[in-house]
Design a protein around this motif. Sequence first.
Motif, PDB file in Angstrom:
ATOM      1  N   SER A 106     -35.962   1.330   2.613  1.00 26.79           N
ATOM      2  CA  SER A 106     -36.301   0.815   4.057  1.00 26.79           C
ATOM      3  C   SER A 106     -37.648   1.613   4.683  1.00 26.79           C
ATOM      4  CB  SER A 106     -35.284   0.736   4.698  1.00 26.79           C
ATOM      5  OG  SER A 106     -35.697   0.160   6.139  1.00 26.79           O
ATOM      6  N   SER A 107     -38.503   1.072   5.382  1.00 29.20           N
ATOM      7  CA  SER A 107     -39.385   1.759   6.157  1.00 29.20           C
ATOM      8  C   SER A 107     -38.609   1.903   7.529  1.00 29.20           C
ATOM      9  CB  SER A 107     -40.722   0.563   6.420  1.00 29.20           C
ATOM     10  OG  SER A 107     -39.996  -0.618   6.981  1.00 29.20           O
ATOM     11  N   ASP A 108     -37.452   1.498   7.899  1.00 29.19           N
ATOM     12  CA  ASP A 108     -37.082   1.680   9.168  1.00 29.19           C
ATOM     13  C   ASP A 108     -36.058   3.255   8.877  1.00 29.19           C
ATOM     14  OD1 ASP A 108     -37.656  -0.423  10.316  1.00 29.19           O
ATOM     15  OD2 ASP A 108     -36.020  -1.652   9.522  1.00 29.19           O
ATOM     16  N   TYR A 109     -36.152   3.891   7.710  1.00 29.20           N
ATOM     17  CA  TYR A 109     -35.403   4.898   7.460  1.00 29.20           C
ATOM     18  C   TYR A 109     -36.077   6.328   8.155  1.00 29.20           C
ATOM     19  CZ  TYR A 109     -32.153   3.104   4.221  1.00 29.20           C
ATOM     20  OH  TYR A 109     -31.180   2.449   3.399  1.00 29.20           O
ATOM     21  N   SER A 110     -35.494   7.175   8.607  1.00 31.49           N
ATOM     22  CA  SER A 110     -36.197   8.489   8.865  1.00 31.49           C
ATOM     23  C   SER A 110     -36.800   9.228   7.664  1.00 31.49           C
ATOM     24  CB  SER A 110     -35.130   9.354   9.745  1.00 31.49           C
ATOM     25  OG  SER A 110     -34.375   9.814   8.995  1.00 31.49           O
ATOM     26  N   ASP A 111     -37.501  10.136   7.919  1.00 28.68           N
ATOM     27  CA  ASP A 111     -38.039  10.966   6.705  1.00 28.68           C
ATOM     28  C   ASP A 111     -36.990  11.578   5.857  1.00 28.68           C
ATOM     29  OD1 ASP A 111     -40.628  10.408   7.694  1.00 28.68           O
ATOM     30  OD2 ASP A 111     -40.930  12.231   8.384  1.00 28.68           O
ATOM     31  N   GLU A 112     -35.996  11.778   6.635  1.00 33.94           N
ATOM     32  CA  GLU A 112     -34.650  12.587   5.778  1.00 33.94           C
ATOM     33  C   GLU A 112     -33.854  11.489   5.239  1.00 33.94           C
ATOM     34  OE1 GLU A 112     -30.616  15.250   6.856  1.00 33.94           O
ATOM     35  OE2 GLU A 112     -32.022  14.810   8.427  1.00 33.94           O
ATOM     36  N   GLU A 113     -33.800  10.381   5.787  1.00 34.31           N
ATOM     37  CA  GLU A 113     -33.193   9.368   5.242  1.00 34.31           C
ATOM     38  C   GLU A 113     -33.867   8.775   3.926  1.00 34.31           C
ATOM     39  OE1 GLU A 113     -30.663   7.178   8.649  1.00 34.31           O
ATOM     40  OE2 GLU A 113     -32.605   6.982   8.550  1.00 34.31           O
ATOM     41  N   LYS A 114     -35.198   8.646   4.229  1.00 35.40           N
ATOM     42  CA  LYS A 114     -36.205   8.387   3.089  1.00 35.40           C
ATOM     43  C   LYS A 114     -35.971   9.220   1.770  1.00 35.40           C
ATOM     44  CE  LYS A 114     -39.554   5.943   5.508  1.00 35.40           C
ATOM     45  NZ  LYS A 114     -40.964   5.578   6.101  1.00 35.40           N
ATOM     46  N   GLU A 115     -35.982  10.602   2.138  1.00 37.75           N
ATOM     47  CA  GLU A 115     -35.928  11.606   1.068  1.00 37.75           C
ATOM     48  C   GLU A 115     -34.402  11.422   0.112  1.00 37.75           C
ATOM     49  OE1 GLU A 115     -36.203  16.353   0.388  1.00 37.75           O
ATOM     50  OE2 GLU A 115     -36.593  15.703   2.288  1.00 37.75           O
ATOM     51  N   GLN A 116     -33.393  11.147   1.118  1.00 37.84           N
ATOM     52  CA  GLN A 116     -32.308  11.104   0.354  1.00 37.84           C
ATOM     53  C   GLN A 116     -32.136   9.793  -0.605  1.00 37.84           C
ATOM     54  OE1 GLN A 116     -29.380  10.927   3.771  1.00 37.84           O
ATOM     55  NE2 GLN A 116     -29.440  13.187   4.089  1.00 37.84           N
ATOM     56  N   ALA A 117     -32.791   8.636   0.179  1.00 39.25           N
ATOM     57  CA  ALA A 117     -32.849   7.395  -0.694  1.00 39.25           C
ATOM     58  C   ALA A 117     -33.589   7.543  -2.053  1.00 39.25           C
ATOM     59  CB  ALA A 117     -33.221   6.333   0.161  1.00 39.25           C
ATOM     60  N   CYS A 118     -34.699   8.341  -1.885  1.00 45.05           N
ATOM     61  CA  CYS A 118     -35.416   8.534  -2.764  1.00 45.05           C
ATOM     62  C   CYS A 118     -34.767   9.527  -4.126  1.00 45.05           C
ATOM     63  CB  CYS A 118     -36.689   9.229  -2.537  1.00 45.05           C
ATOM     64  SG  CYS A 118     -37.879   9.563  -4.100  1.00 45.05           S
ATOM     65  N   ASN A 119     -34.029  10.260  -3.568  1.00 42.38           N
ATOM     66  CA  ASN A 119     -33.269  11.387  -4.481  1.00 42.38           C
ATOM     67  C   ASN A 119     -32.084  10.486  -5.488  1.00 42.38           C
ATOM     68  OD1 ASN A 119     -34.976  13.522  -4.108  1.00 42.38           O
ATOM     69  ND2 ASN A 119     -33.654  14.184  -2.551  1.00 42.38           N
ATOM     70  N   MET A 120     -31.583   9.612  -4.677  1.00 42.17           N
ATOM     71  CA  MET A 120     -30.432   8.735  -4.941  1.00 42.17           C
ATOM     72  C   MET A 120     -31.060   7.897  -6.325  1.00 42.17           C
ATOM     73  SD  MET A 120     -27.385   7.698  -5.552  1.00 42.17           S
ATOM     74  CE  MET A 120     -26.641   8.585  -4.210  1.00 42.17           C
ATOM     75  N   LEU A 121     -32.218   7.155  -5.966  1.00 34.28           N
ATOM     76  CA  LEU A 121     -32.783   6.265  -6.892  1.00 34.28           C
ATOM     77  C   LEU A 121     -33.162   7.075  -8.154  1.00 34.28           C
ATOM     78  CD1 LEU A 121     -33.598   3.257  -6.521  1.00 34.28           C
ATOM     79  CD2 LEU A 121     -35.946   4.008  -5.632  1.00 34.28           C
ATOM     80  N   LYS A 122     -33.661   8.326  -7.946  1.00 33.75           N
ATOM     81  CA  LYS A 122     -34.185   8.878  -9.091  1.00 33.75           C
ATOM     82  C   LYS A 122     -33.057   9.327  -9.888  1.00 33.75           C
ATOM     83  CE  LYS A 122     -37.035  12.490  -8.457  1.00 33.75           C
ATOM     84  NZ  LYS A 122     -37.560  13.457  -7.589  1.00 33.75           N
ATOM     85  N   HIS A 123     -31.938   9.730  -9.116  1.00 34.22           N
ATOM     86  CA  HIS A 123     -30.793   9.868  -9.972  1.00 34.22           C
ATOM     87  C   HIS A 123     -30.145   8.903 -10.772  1.00 34.22           C
ATOM     88  CE1 HIS A 123     -26.608  11.713 -11.033  1.00 34.22           C
ATOM     89  NE2 HIS A 123     -25.992  10.986 -10.091  1.00 34.22           N
ATOM     90  N   MET A 124     -29.853   7.612 -10.039  1.00 29.70           N
ATOM     91  CA  MET A 124     -29.484   6.574 -10.751  1.00 29.70           C
ATOM     92  C   MET A 124     -30.478   5.806 -11.865  1.00 29.70           C
ATOM     93  SD  MET A 124     -26.652   6.276  -9.501  1.00 29.70           S
ATOM     94  CE  MET A 124     -25.994   4.859 -10.283  1.00 29.70           C
ATOM     95  N   LEU A 125     -31.650   5.882 -11.405  1.00 22.94           N
ATOM     96  CA  LEU A 125     -32.401   5.257 -12.478  1.00 22.94           C
ATOM     97  C   LEU A 125     -32.774   6.292 -13.644  1.00 22.94           C
ATOM     98  CD1 LEU A 125     -35.527   3.635 -10.113  1.00 22.94           C
ATOM     99  CD2 LEU A 125     -33.869   2.454 -11.824  1.00 22.94           C
ATOM    100  N   GLY A 126     -32.842   7.608 -13.053  1.00 24.75           N
ATOM    101  CA  GLY A 126     -32.980   8.740 -14.417  1.00 24.75           C
ATOM    102  C   GLY A 126     -31.844   8.320 -15.085  1.00 24.75           C
ATOM    103  N   SER A 127     -30.696   8.437 -14.833  1.00 15.96           N
ATOM    104  CA  SER A 127     -29.247   8.262 -15.641  1.00 15.96           C
ATOM    105  C   SER A 127     -29.371   6.786 -16.696  1.00 15.96           C
ATOM    106  CB  SER A 127     -27.873   8.124 -14.811  1.00 15.96           C
ATOM    107  OG  SER A 127     -28.125   9.393 -13.933  1.00 15.96           O
ATOM    108  N   THR A 128     -29.931   5.813 -15.863  1.00 19.08           N
ATOM    109  CA  THR A 128     -30.124   4.571 -16.774  1.00 19.08           C
ATOM    110  C   THR A 128     -30.949   4.647 -17.608  1.00 19.08           C
ATOM    111  OG1 THR A 128     -29.520   3.443 -14.469  1.00 19.08           O
ATOM    112  CG2 THR A 128     -30.503   2.057 -16.446  1.00 19.08           C
TER     113      THR A 128
END
Length: 360
Positions: free
Chosen positions: A14-36
């Motif tokens: 989401s573009s409404d996220y703060s920079d910190e929230e965007k980084e957390q979302a990106c890390n979660m995305l990488k973790h889940m997609l990487g595992s897949t």
Amino acid sequence: LNEIYLAVLKHSISSDYSDEEKEQACNMLKHMLGSTVALLSPLSTSALSRLVQVSKEEFYSTFNDLHAILDIPNDPTHPLRLHHPSFRDFLLGKDRSGDFWVDENEIHHVLASSCMQLMSQTLKKDICEAQAPGSQASQVESSQIQKCLPPEVQYAYLYWVQHLRRSGSQINDNEETHRFLQAHLLHWLEALGWMGKTSEGTEGILSLDAYIQRFVLYNRSAIEQATLQLYCSALVFAPGNSIVRRNFKGCIPDWIQLKPKVQAHWIAALQTLEGHTGWVTSVAFSPDGKQVVSGSDDETVRLWDVATGTTLQTLEGHISSVMSAAFSPDGKLLPVLQVSEHWVVEGDRNILWLPPDYRQ
């Protein structure tokens, strides 16, 4: 494709996220997609979420806008798949995926660790509740195995070694692995026995850990046929100085009071290949040393895996004893020779007359 994949991934945050929230979302995305993409066998969304210890809600929230990349079934028990294998190359390619790059070694290490954590939480003696030490693996209903060993658990038991190896870690040098094997080696072997996957599950570790190799190879038949004998026969008849016996002697049932006299160390023979019902007349190694072929008086030819001792193929239909079996230099099986009456036969052709003194 790079631009398409990047656009989809960026849109999912989401573009409404703060920079910190965007980084957390990106890390979660990488973790889940990487595992897949690093999975060695597909898992359902529910099984994968339990394996990587992410809640179903967070899992679906992360993947909600990724239907262009992932085939996410409505039924959570159906496997999650990529729409196209090129996404795996994109995600693991540092020069292609930018901020979404997943380090392949690192994600395999994460999966190996997740597998070991899940195994440590679930493994126990008699995990399928067979109770009787003489219970045959073939007698346990598959529904009971599925109940006691759900998909994510079976995945962890079968693939943790492969993930560890692909991470670049050495089993002998990994402290987490050492602790796991000291606590759960027999439990893990038992689970593989119920699954009918002893050879597949232990293949990677056999070449790396000598003390486990000798124990597994010597007891493979017992593990595969009467799994709970791991705690009885396998330990009681192991050499007195066997590390596995010393480490797990407390698992020997109390009803075994008088223990047999055993040798101090393992003998030179690594394993016994069992399966022929007659005399073995011919044995040959493949050029790469990975397979063995044997011919027998039981009128069969068997192809064996050297590392695990499992039968890869049984060739039947011969009309008499198989006198010769061999590989060609390119690793293919050569025609089998048999003796029929006073002839040596290749296929359906008589090729060599045997004098009376050489006939059976």
